[in-house]
Design a protein around this motif. Structure first.
Motif, mmCIF file in Angstrom:
data_model
loop_
_atom_site.group_PDB
_atom_site.id
_atom_site.type_symbol
_atom_site.label_atom_id
_atom_site.label_comp_id
_atom_site.label_asym_id
_atom_site.label_seq_id
_atom_site.Cartn_x
_atom_site.Cartn_y
_atom_site.Cartn_z
ATOM 1 N N THR A 201 7.289 -3.108 7.959
ATOM 2 C CA THR A 201 6.157 -2.439 7.147
ATOM 3 C C THR A 201 6.037 -2.855 5.904
ATOM 4 O OG1 THR A 201 7.496 -0.371 7.015
ATOM 5 C CG2 THR A 201 6.183 -0.391 8.835
ATOM 6 N N VAL A 202 5.063 -3.040 5.516
ATOM 7 C CA VAL A 202 4.755 -3.406 3.947
ATOM 8 C C VAL A 202 4.040 -2.529 3.017
ATOM 9 C CG1 VAL A 202 3.663 -5.167 2.351
ATOM 10 C CG2 VAL A 202 4.500 -5.871 4.614
ATOM 11 N N HIS A 203 4.990 -1.948 2.037
ATOM 12 C CA HIS A 203 4.383 -0.998 1.270
ATOM 13 C C HIS A 203 3.938 -1.434 -0.286
ATOM 14 C CE1 HIS A 203 5.700 2.566 3.563
ATOM 15 N NE2 HIS A 203 6.188 1.763 4.170
ATOM 16 N N ASP A 204 3.140 -0.888 -0.687
ATOM 17 C CA ASP A 204 2.823 -1.324 -2.008
ATOM 18 C C ASP A 204 3.803 -0.735 -3.338
ATOM 19 O OD1 ASP A 204 0.233 -2.859 -1.670
ATOM 20 O OD2 ASP A 204 -1.011 -1.053 -1.728
ATOM 21 N N VAL A 205 4.121 -1.639 -4.242
ATOM 22 C CA VAL A 205 4.904 -1.175 -5.134
ATOM 23 C C VAL A 205 3.985 -0.893 -6.403
ATOM 24 C CG1 VAL A 205 6.858 -2.125 -6.903
ATOM 25 C CG2 VAL A 205 6.839 -2.450 -4.359
ATOM 26 N N GLU B 253 11.258 3.935 8.234
ATOM 27 C CA GLU B 253 9.975 4.771 8.617
ATOM 28 C C GLU B 253 10.399 6.270 9.172
ATOM 29 O OE1 GLU B 253 7.330 4.160 6.922
ATOM 30 O OE2 GLU B 253 7.679 1.971 6.765
ATOM 31 N N SER B 254 9.470 7.267 9.053
ATOM 32 C CA SER B 254 9.920 8.223 9.466
ATOM 33 C C SER B 254 9.517 8.358 10.951
ATOM 34 C CB SER B 254 8.858 9.333 8.845
ATOM 35 O OG SER B 254 7.592 9.217 9.186
ATOM 36 N N ALA B 255 10.122 9.384 11.608
ATOM 37 C CA ALA B 255 9.820 9.426 13.054
ATOM 38 C C ALA B 255 8.457 9.876 13.215
ATOM 39 C CB ALA B 255 10.774 10.713 13.669
ATOM 40 N N GLY B 256 7.708 10.456 12.559
ATOM 41 C CA GLY B 256 6.402 10.730 12.737
ATOM 42 C C GLY B 256 5.717 9.501 12.513
ATOM 43 N N VAL C 18 0.044 6.957 5.820
ATOM 44 C CA VAL C 18 1.570 6.923 5.735
ATOM 45 C C VAL C 18 2.190 5.846 4.889
ATOM 46 C CG1 VAL C 18 1.355 7.919 8.306
ATOM 47 C CG2 VAL C 18 1.391 5.318 8.002
ATOM 48 N N GLY C 19 1.369 5.408 3.843
ATOM 49 C CA GLY C 19 2.008 4.426 2.801
ATOM 50 C C GLY C 19 2.142 3.082 3.379
ATOM 51 N N ILE C 20 1.711 2.669 4.631
ATOM 52 C CA ILE C 20 1.693 1.373 4.966
ATOM 53 C C ILE C 20 0.711 0.558 4.840
ATOM 54 C CG2 ILE C 20 2.149 -0.105 7.156
ATOM 55 C CD1 ILE C 20 3.873 2.241 8.356
ATOM 56 N N ASN C 21 0.560 -0.551 4.066
ATOM 57 C CA ASN C 21 -0.195 -1.185 3.664
ATOM 58 C C ASN C 21 -0.699 -2.315 4.812
ATOM 59 O OD1 ASN C 21 -2.611 -2.202 2.070
ATOM 60 N ND2 ASN C 21 -1.359 -3.810 1.524
#
Length: 424
Positions: free
Chosen positions: A273-277, A295-298, A245-248
């Motif tokens: 949440t932490v996402h990569d750039v 973040e999305s509901a899912g 889901v894109g979360i690291n």
């Protein structure tokens, strides 16, 4: 661990409906069964299928109401605290079956479960105003039975309970005992009962979950363990990365927040949440923190679920979820089911409603793990398992289900909809 739940005359369930989690003698998927002893095996997973408005959510609501009704009567603060939070805002209420010219105002609920090596059965019949009957058995031995305001006791509990015979018509006898018994007596009669519901029995109705997800404070029911236990948080992060889901990872910081309720600034843990750039060549060059609301509901739903799943697989419990697959990719739903079905799970159970037929196959489920909820033309819901039908073990469950061979699907009358006109 749950053996059975029964409901009668609640919402769309006019007649008695029993959700039975005892495994049959099927040999398929042996890892899907918790073997209590040589004679008793319990299913790790039960999937509830049925058409919209068939009564699936009503069954989950009954399982929630049962717990709510009991503990909302408890006076002890510690045991009642769960129902002084957002769960109480779901406005759970007693709703007897109403589509009949002969209305019965009394609803009945009954449960059998195992906890701390004891088998406990408890149930009651109630109306909006009074408790008509009530019963408690431990290891098949009567603790008490109540009819109206009259109570009788099993021989081994007579001396312990006989001093508490007076009770109001509108209060459960269980709640009377919770208030009056001393601590030693409570350990004998109530401790295991209360412990099961506090530690193992977890019901998430769709209405409650939507409130939880869309709320602002504590929006996904973040557990204290997620905030304070790094090893546990790393396990959750592992599942989030696996879910793609894109979360690291998750970032936890102590921040000063203005509390609108108290009107004061308070320090509290904030989870982001932490996402990569990435640069233009696809290389990771940094990190970006997102508030949970971004973040999305899912994703939020999966985060809420996976905390409960990891915790229950570790310590045991019953995870009861309405519309578990809503807003989740089918592979994420399958992941949760597979976790419960795995051989690593020794003491946790999953009960969930779904419309996801990608799971409905013999490689995913045993025939006793699939339960259908169907409603007749009189608006009456009933339960039956795939194992109750004459279905081969190698049958294509989803195909035959959509063909109507098992019932519990919508029936469309296109002629009535189009006025009998044919496309030409």
């Amino acid at each position: 661990m749950l053996l059975m739940f029964k409901v009668k005359n609640y919402a769309s369930f006019k007649e008695e409906a029993i959700l039975d989690l005892r495994a049959t003698a099927y040999v398929q998927h042996p890892a899907h069964v918790i073997h209590v002893n040589d004679k008793l095996g319990l299913l790790k997973v039960t999937a509830l299928y049925g058409a919209n408005a068939s009564g699936k959510s009503n069954l989950i609501s009954a399982m929630f109401f049962f717990e709510y009704y009991i503990f909302s009567q408890f006076i002890n603060k510690k045991e009642n605290e769960a129902f002084e939070t957002n769960e109480a805002k779901t406005k759970v209420k007693l709703e007897p079956f109403s589509l009949s010219d002969n209305i019965n105002d009394a609803s009945e609920f009954d449960i059998i479960f195992l906890h701390n090596e004891k088998q406990i059965q408890y149930g009651f019949e109630c109306t909006l105003e009074e408790v008509r009957s009530e019963w408690l058995f431990i290891d098949d031995k009567k603790v008490f039975e109540r009819t109206g305001t009259e109570v009788s006791f099993g021989s081994r509990y007579q001396k312990l309970l006989s001093a508490y015979k007076k009770l109001p018509a509108g209060r459960l006898y269980l709640a009377v005992l919770e208030y009056f018994l001393d601590e030693d007596a409570k350990k004998v009669v109530l401790e295991d009962f209360i412990s099961f519901f506090n530690k193992e029995y977890n019901v998430f109705t769709e209405i409650f979950f939507e409130v939880t997800v869309k709320g602002l404070a504590g929006m996904v029911g973040l557990s204290k363990k997620l905030v304070s236990n790094k090893a546990y948080r790393k396990k959750i992060e592992q599942y989030l990365r696996f879910a793609d889901v894109g979360i690291n990872r998750l970032d936890v910081q102590t921040e000063t927040i203005f509390n609108e309720r108290t009107g004061k600034k308070e320090k509290e843990k904030v989870v982001r949440t932490v996402h990569d750039v990435y640069d233009k060549d696809g290389n990771v060059v940094g990190e970006k923190l997102f508030d949970l609301q971004q973040e999305s509901a899912g994703t939020l739903r999966f985060l809420a679920y996976i905390q409960n799943v990891v915790e229950m697989i570790s310590r045991g419990g019953v995870f009861i979820v309405d519309e578990m697959s809503a807003r989740l990719h089918p592979l994420l739903t399958k992941l949760i089911v597979d976790i419960f079905c795995s051989s690593q799970n020794k003491k946790a159970q999953l009960i969930f409603t779904t419309h996801d037929i990608s799971l409905l196959n013999n490689t995913q489920f045993r025939r006793d793990e699939v339960v259908f909820v169907d409603k007749n033309k009189r608006g009456e819901s009933c339960l039956y398992a795939l194992s109750d039908l004459k279905v081969r073990e190698d049958a294509t469950f989803s195909k035959e289900y959509l063909q109507g061979k098992y019932g519990a699907i919508p029936i469309f009358n296109y002629d009535e909809l189009t006025g009998g006109e044919q496309n030409g």
